[in-house]
Design a protein around this motif. Structure first.
Motif, mmCIF file in Angstrom:
data_model
loop_
_atom_site.group_PDB
_atom_site.id
_atom_site.type_symbol
_atom_site.label_atom_id
_atom_site.label_comp_id
_atom_site.label_asym_id
_atom_site.label_seq_id
_atom_site.Cartn_x
_atom_site.Cartn_y
_atom_site.Cartn_z
ATOM 1 N N LYS A 47 0.562 -0.986 0.022
ATOM 2 C CA LYS A 47 0.019 0.377 0.272
ATOM 3 C C LYS A 47 1.172 1.042 -0.102
ATOM 4 C CE LYS A 47 -3.839 -2.240 1.264
ATOM 5 N NZ LYS A 47 -5.564 -2.800 0.962
ATOM 6 N N ASN A 48 0.891 2.474 -1.034
ATOM 7 C CA ASN A 48 1.855 3.613 -0.599
ATOM 8 C C ASN A 48 0.303 4.573 -0.727
ATOM 9 O OD1 ASN A 48 0.171 3.911 -2.752
ATOM 10 N ND2 ASN A 48 1.806 4.930 -4.411
ATOM 11 N N GLY A 49 -0.481 4.780 0.665
ATOM 12 C CA GLY A 49 -1.342 5.788 1.400
ATOM 13 C C GLY A 49 -2.077 6.358 -0.726
ATOM 14 N N ARG A 50 -2.402 5.417 -1.357
ATOM 15 C CA ARG A 50 -3.111 6.415 -2.184
ATOM 16 C C ARG A 50 -4.318 6.152 -1.616
ATOM 17 N NH1 ARG A 50 1.593 6.732 -8.506
ATOM 18 N NH2 ARG A 50 2.867 7.263 -6.380
ATOM 19 N N ASN A 51 -4.452 5.377 -3.309
ATOM 20 C CA ASN A 51 -6.281 4.993 -3.095
ATOM 21 C C ASN A 51 -6.078 3.405 -3.059
ATOM 22 O OD1 ASN A 51 -5.456 6.036 -5.732
ATOM 23 N ND2 ASN A 51 -7.466 6.715 -5.940
ATOM 24 N N GLY A 52 -5.828 2.925 -2.625
ATOM 25 C CA GLY A 52 -6.010 1.127 -2.614
ATOM 26 C C GLY A 52 -4.522 0.737 -2.255
ATOM 27 N N SER A 53 -4.358 -0.590 -3.699
ATOM 28 C CA SER A 53 -3.011 -1.091 -3.703
ATOM 29 C C SER A 53 -2.612 -0.238 -5.223
ATOM 30 C CB SER A 53 -3.724 -2.846 -4.014
ATOM 31 O OG SER A 53 -4.156 -3.046 -3.006
ATOM 32 N N ASP A 54 -1.498 -0.432 -4.418
ATOM 33 C CA ASP A 54 -0.158 -0.042 -6.181
ATOM 34 C C ASP A 54 0.245 -1.397 -6.752
ATOM 35 O OD1 ASP A 54 1.024 1.859 -7.783
ATOM 36 O OD2 ASP A 54 2.545 2.591 -6.212
ATOM 37 N N CYS A 55 -0.504 -1.412 -7.186
ATOM 38 C CA CYS A 55 -0.305 -2.960 -7.723
ATOM 39 C C CYS A 55 1.587 -2.403 -9.163
ATOM 40 C CB CYS A 55 -0.817 -4.184 -8.247
ATOM 41 S SG CYS A 55 -1.344 -4.402 -6.935
ATOM 42 N N SER A 56 1.079 -1.467 -9.603
ATOM 43 C CA SER A 56 2.109 -0.725 -10.666
ATOM 44 C C SER A 56 3.939 -1.095 -10.287
ATOM 45 C CB SER A 56 2.177 0.427 -11.138
ATOM 46 O OG SER A 56 2.938 1.165 -12.010
ATOM 47 N N SER A 57 4.337 -1.362 -11.621
ATOM 48 C CA SER A 57 5.240 -1.516 -11.695
ATOM 49 C C SER A 57 6.456 -0.772 -11.939
ATOM 50 C CB SER A 57 6.319 -3.056 -12.747
ATOM 51 O OG SER A 57 5.484 -2.304 -14.479
ATOM 52 N N ASN A 82 -2.549 4.709 -12.120
ATOM 53 C CA ASN A 82 -3.542 4.382 -13.427
ATOM 54 C C ASN A 82 -5.089 4.317 -12.271
ATOM 55 O OD1 ASN A 82 -4.297 3.009 -16.097
ATOM 56 N ND2 ASN A 82 -4.916 1.636 -14.880
ATOM 57 N N GLN A 83 -4.977 4.278 -11.842
ATOM 58 C CA GLN A 83 -6.314 4.219 -11.362
ATOM 59 C C GLN A 83 -6.992 5.524 -11.375
ATOM 60 O OE1 GLN A 83 -7.572 2.149 -7.219
ATOM 61 N NE2 GLN A 83 -9.281 3.288 -7.145
ATOM 62 N N ASN A 84 -5.792 6.817 -10.189
ATOM 63 C CA ASN A 84 -5.681 8.302 -10.421
ATOM 64 C C ASN A 84 -5.961 8.541 -12.176
ATOM 65 O OD1 ASN A 84 -6.696 8.055 -7.465
ATOM 66 N ND2 ASN A 84 -4.253 9.160 -7.466
ATOM 67 N N ARG A 85 -6.002 8.190 -13.610
ATOM 68 C CA ARG A 85 -5.895 8.973 -13.894
ATOM 69 C C ARG A 85 -7.130 8.419 -14.781
ATOM 70 N NH1 ARG A 85 -0.187 7.097 -17.236
ATOM 71 N NH2 ARG A 85 1.287 7.362 -15.646
ATOM 72 N N GLN A 86 -7.755 6.942 -14.525
ATOM 73 C CA GLN A 86 -9.251 7.007 -14.732
ATOM 74 C C GLN A 86 -10.127 7.934 -13.736
ATOM 75 O OE1 GLN A 86 -9.547 5.016 -16.982
ATOM 76 N NE2 GLN A 86 -7.245 3.852 -17.279
ATOM 77 N N VAL A 87 -9.643 8.217 -12.569
ATOM 78 C CA VAL A 87 -10.758 8.747 -11.878
ATOM 79 C C VAL A 87 -10.868 10.444 -12.793
ATOM 80 C CG1 VAL A 87 -11.287 9.703 -9.878
ATOM 81 C CG2 VAL A 87 -10.536 7.870 -10.244
ATOM 82 N N VAL A 88 -9.644 11.357 -12.650
ATOM 83 C CA VAL A 88 -9.644 12.464 -12.876
ATOM 84 C C VAL A 88 -9.596 12.414 -14.034
ATOM 85 C CG1 VAL A 88 -7.375 12.837 -11.843
ATOM 86 C CG2 VAL A 88 -6.725 12.305 -13.985
ATOM 87 N N ALA A 89 -10.134 11.628 -15.113
ATOM 88 C CA ALA A 89 -10.581 11.378 -17.022
ATOM 89 C C ALA A 89 -11.540 11.520 -16.428
ATOM 90 C CB ALA A 89 -9.224 10.733 -17.668
ATOM 91 N N GLY A 90 -12.201 10.554 -15.954
ATOM 92 C CA GLY A 90 -13.988 10.205 -15.961
ATOM 93 C C GLY A 90 -14.286 11.623 -15.290
ATOM 94 N N TYR A 91 -13.835 12.268 -14.598
ATOM 95 C CA TYR A 91 -14.404 13.928 -13.843
ATOM 96 C C TYR A 91 -14.216 14.991 -14.494
ATOM 97 C CZ TYR A 91 -14.884 17.058 -10.191
ATOM 98 O OH TYR A 91 -15.976 18.217 -8.993
ATOM 99 N N LEU A 92 -13.192 14.693 -15.546
ATOM 100 C CA LEU A 92 -13.428 16.212 -16.234
ATOM 101 C C LEU A 92 -14.859 15.982 -17.724
ATOM 102 C CD1 LEU A 92 -11.997 18.627 -17.446
ATOM 103 C CD2 LEU A 92 -10.815 17.030 -19.374
#
Length: 431
Positions: free
Chosen positions: A235-245, A342-352
């Motif tokens: 976990k890195n304190g973002r929003n849930g698991s950060d499984c990115s390589s 990647n999750q934050n990319r989807q969230v901010v794009a969807g919000y816009l």
């Protein structure tokens, strides 16, 4: 008989390992001429006043080209570096060094393919061939269970058929020698200032620093998979698991190939399935561009239903001033580092697109400028899906387009990147 010379035009394949055009050129020619061209087209200012390539991505690219030159020099070779239009630079070098053929990796997005066509036309006038190779995907086009025109638009169907009926090719060997002609002027690596950009400011809150180049890519890959179990749980304190390589910046400009990552993943069994899925998504977007061309991201109705104050809302979104903690924190991180999950990319794009009703094309262009790991097919394909403008309707997949209630809270990530955590002068670091 004079030596046969092949010019190897490096673009988004800045590596020695698993590089088919480099290996094939070494096998087919007496001498090879490695070339990288900084095309001013990619460093121009956009209509919105930004840069087509931002300073973080440009710095990463400069580091990668410098590392490629260093690695070639380790073979006793040299990389020619030029600034200019490839359609002028490549033919000039071909004439100067009496080149017999030019090799390069084929791209799929229209800007990149247009540049290739210009180079091909210029070379054809000299009766020289531009040979195209495919080296940006995990699965080779020729190994797919269907021709490009029949690729399923549904990712789920694509995934099922490819994984069932196709295999990933082994990595190609690394050349054991690289011979080049006598090079009189290799050229200097340009500075950011020469490319029209300022030196980026590294933000002390960033948890990652991305060093461009194949050398750093291989270090990151081995570090990532040596700790794959921790990677998938952390976990890195973002929003849930950060499984990115965190390999996407290097993959985007070919410091490491998707195929190399795949075979490294294979060593770790089923626990790494998520990483293979990410690679397959990259393939899918590229093949969709190959199948549909620009229609893949083109709205059927050019008139988009935008909010009356869409431009103002877009500006607030860019600056992280929407008033929504997660959105603002993610945009501050993007502006300050050139990278978000990647999750934050989807969230901010969807919000816009869905909440602010602003122009998705301008959102995608902003990502193009800011993201270190910008890749045309993935970036524009993702944004077009979120905006719902694809001709390939069945391609749509479940993504985060609404802000989950639990993500609106003040998480550690939000606390780190909220405006109040920015420097005491109140300036947005890195913007």
């Amino acid at each position: 008989m004079s030596d046969r010379t092949i010019l190897v035009w490096f673009r988004n394949d800045l590596r020695i390992h698993d590089n088919e055009i480099l290996l094939e050129a070494v096998r087919k020619a007496d001498k090879i001429l490695p070339v990288y061209c900084f095309d001013p087209y990619y460093f121009q200012h956009t209509e919105s006043g930004g840069s087509k390539t931002g300073s973080f991505r440009a710095r990463f690219l400069l580091e990668a080209v410098a590392d490629l030159r260093k690695n070639l020099q380790g073979f006793g070779a040299e990389l020619i570096i030029r600034i200019g239009n490839p359609a002028e630079v490549i033919p000039q070098l071909a004439e100067e060094y009496q080149v017999n053929e030019v090799y390069h990796h084929r791209e799929v997005a229209y800007e990149e393919t247009n540049i290739s066509e210009q180079v091909e036309t210029a070379l054809w006038k000299m009766r020289l061939n531009l040979k195209h190779f495919i080296g940006h995907t995990m699965y080779h086009k020729e190994d797919l269970p269907f021709p490009i025109k029949d690729i399923p638009d549904s990712f789920a169907v694509f995934k099922k058929k490819v994984e069932r009926d196709s295999n990933v090719r082994p990595c190609v060997p690394t050349p054991d020698h690289i011979s080049v002609p006598e090079i009189t002027d290799a050229g200097e690596l340009p500075t950011l200032q020469q490319l029209g950009l300022n030196e980026p400011v590294d933000d002390m809150r960033a948890t990652e620093y991305f060093q461009g180049g194949e050398t750093a890519a291989l270090v990151q890959m081995h570090k990532c998979f040596a700790n794959v179990d921790q990677l998938l749980k952390q976990k890195n304190g973002r929003n849930g698991s950060d499984c990115s390589s965190k390999l996407s910046p290097w993959i985007s400009i070919g410091c490491i190939s998707p195929r190399q990552v795949y075979w490294e993943v294979q060593k770790y069994g089923s626990n790494s399935n998520l990483l293979k899925l990410e690679l397959l998504w990259r393939d899918y977007f590229r093949f969709m561009f190959k199948k549909h061309g620009q229609k893949f991201i083109k709205a059927k109705d050019e008139t988009r239903d935008l909010a009356p104050d869409a431009d103002l809302l877009l500006r607030k979104w860019k600056n992280g001033e929407t008033g929504v903690p997660l959105i603002d924190a993610a945009m501050h991180e993007l502006n300050a580092t050139g990278y978000i999950s990647n999750q934050n990319r989807q969230v901010v794009a969807g919000y816009l697109v869905n909440t602010l009703k602003a122009d998705w094309v301008q959102g995608a262009a902003y990502f193009e400028e800011k993201l270190i790991d910008y890749s045309p097919a993935s970036n524009w394909g993702n944004w077009a899906f979120i905006a719902g403008v694809n001709d390939a309707k069945e391609s749509k997949y479940a993504i985060v387009t609404k802000l989950p209630k639990e993500l609106e809270a003040k998480t550690d990530f939000v606390n780190t990147w909220q405006p109040s955590s920015i420097d005491e002068a109140g300036d947005l670091v890195g913007v």
